[in-house]
Scaffold this active site. Structure first.
Site, short mmCIF file in Angstrom:
data_model
loop_
_atom_site.label_atom_id
_atom_site.label_comp_id
_atom_site.label_asym_id
_atom_site.label_seq_id
_atom_site.Cartn_x
_atom_site.Cartn_y
_atom_site.Cartn_z
N LYS A 66 0.81 -1.21 0.00
CA LYS A 66 0.00 0.00 0.00
C LYS A 66 0.85 1.27 0.00
O LYS A 66 2.03 1.24 0.36
CB LYS A 66 -1.00 -0.03 1.16
CG LYS A 66 -2.16 -0.98 0.82
CD LYS A 66 -3.31 -0.94 1.78
CE LYS A 66 -4.42 -1.86 1.21
NZ LYS A 66 -5.53 -2.05 2.16
N ARG A 90 -4.01 -10.09 4.53
CA ARG A 90 -4.35 -10.10 3.10
C ARG A 90 -3.15 -9.61 2.33
O ARG A 90 -2.76 -8.44 2.47
CB ARG A 90 -5.58 -9.20 2.89
CG ARG A 90 -6.09 -9.14 1.47
CD ARG A 90 -7.29 -8.19 1.39
NE ARG A 90 -7.77 -8.05 0.04
CZ ARG A 90 -7.23 -7.23 -0.86
NH1 ARG A 90 -6.22 -6.48 -0.53
NH2 ARG A 90 -7.72 -7.17 -2.08
C1 7PM Z 1 -6.51 0.36 -5.42
C2 7PM Z 1 -6.92 0.75 -4.16
C3 7PM Z 1 -6.19 -0.94 -5.69
C4 7PM Z 1 -6.99 -0.18 -3.15
C5 7PM Z 1 -6.26 -1.87 -4.67
C6 7PM Z 1 -6.66 -1.48 -3.42
C7 7PM Z 1 -8.39 -4.34 1.20
C8 7PM Z 1 -9.49 -5.03 0.71
C9 7PM Z 1 -8.46 -4.05 -0.91
C10 7PM Z 1 -8.14 -4.34 2.62
C11 7PM Z 1 -10.09 -5.72 2.82
C12 7PM Z 1 -5.43 -3.20 -2.20
C13 7PM Z 1 -6.72 -2.44 -2.30
N1 7PM Z 1 -7.74 -3.75 0.18
N2 7PM Z 1 -10.34 -5.72 1.49
N3 7PM Z 1 -9.52 -4.83 -0.62
N4 7PM Z 1 -9.02 -5.06 3.36
N5 7PM Z 1 -10.91 -6.38 3.64
O1 7PM Z 1 -4.39 -2.51 -2.01
O2 7PM Z 1 -7.20 -3.75 3.15
O3 7PM Z 1 -5.38 -4.42 -2.33
S1 7PM Z 1 -8.13 -3.49 -2.50
#
Ligand code: 7PM
Length: 295
Positions: A229, A264
């Site tokens: 992230k 995750r």
């Molecule tokens: C753009 C923005 C692309 C954010 C991908 C993301 C989480 C999730 C995601 C989390 C839960 C990423 C995120 N992140 N579900 N889905 N917790 N429960 O970086 O932190 O994977 S998508």
């Protein structure tokens, strides 16, 4: 010196998940975008997603999280029907995976479709706030991940603001547990997530990560997603997400020490290796991590 002792709630029973598994367990991230070659089971994006999920399980993932809607700012919007059309072939192809498949969706229609197609967990970054989502999730009978987000995916990072980020995220999650209870979803089916990076500055993310033990007070297991992230990039001066593994592992181990139940991650073998060493040192073989009591 005082050791902070907290009790982390057990995960709901899941087919293929060992209830006695050392925690945290690893959830592998699998994205399925458009499927231009559907028809041939191992070609196109569905085939790639199926192979990626299998490889993650072979590398030690206890579960996978399948998502079809990109939440990235500026990403092309995906209709609910497109989302379902991308997810179902992958779920079909993973029926014999032997491990729970979680589906990342904000849409009630998708929740109903994937529950019928064998999904084991519903992961909702909007904590079932979407129209009909509480009812769809309740009808599925599946465990649910409730995540905190301030704002909407496209704009949430423009100016996140809190008076007290930890108190506000705790209160929000408690309010969603109550909404679930009113809809007939028991606390024992709920997994909570502070939503690192979802409408949070670097300082907000760090405050939440420091405060993880307080989240055990809500009585549900915790899922933490920090893999690659942008706050890691900001602190480590690494603009390329694919080069953020070292920072991701550091934060994963921090969350492990504070009783996270599920991590995750994109990089499954690497995270499994890091946790194996952490478990060997601080896990049950050592007499247990003094900071964590399983309930
Ligand atoms: C753009 C923005 C692309 C954010 C991908 C993301 C989480 C999730 C995601 C989390 C839960 C990423 C995120 N992140 N579900 N889905 N917790 N429960 O970086 O932190 O994977 S998508």
């Amino acid at each position: 010196m005082m050791t902070r002792v907290f009790r982390s709630a057990p995960l709901p029973p899941l087919p293929g998940l060992d209830p006695d598994a050392a925690r945290p367990v690893v959830m592998g991230i699998v994205n399925v975008s458009d499927d231009s070659f559907s028809g041939d089971s191992l070609k196109g994006d569905a085939g790639r997603a199926i192979q990626q999920a299998r490889a993650q399980v072979a590398a030690g993932a206890a579960m996978v999280d399948l998502g079809a809607e990109s939440t990235r700012p500026g990403a092309a919007p995906v209709s609910v029907q497109q989302e379902i059309d991308r997810l179902l072939p992958v779920l079909e192809g993973l029926r014999d995976l032997g491990k729970p498949v979680s589906v990342d969706t904000r849409h009630a229609a998708t929740m109903r479709a994937v529950a019928a197609a064998g999904a084991a967990i519903l992961n909702d970054i909007s904590a079932l706030e979407g129209e009909g989502s509480l009812a769809a999730a309740a009808a599925s009978g599946l465990p649910i991940v409730l995540m905190h987000m301030q704002g909407e995916p496209g704009t949430m990072q423009s100016a996140p603001q809190y008076d007290d980020v930890v108190a506000e995220v705790l209160a929000y999650l408690e309010s969603r547990i109550a909404a679930c209870a009113a809809a007939g979803i028991a606390r024992a089916k709920i997994i909570l997530d502070p939503g690192i990076g979802f409408g949070k500055t670097v300082a907000h993310n760090l405050a939440l990560l420091r405060a993880l033990p307080r989240f055990h007070g809500l009585g549900c297991p915790l899922l933490i997603g920090v893999s690659r992230k942008s706050f890691i990039g900001a602190i480590a001066h690494e603009p390329d997400p694919a080069r953020r593994l070292p920072g991701s592992l550091a934060v994963a181990l921090h969350a492990a020490t504070r009783g996270a139940a599920i991590l995750r991650v994109h990089d499954v073998p690497e995270t499994v290796q890091a946790l194996a060493l952490w478990h060997a040192i601080s896990g049950p073989e050592s007499g247990g991590n003094p900071a964590v009591q399983k309930s």
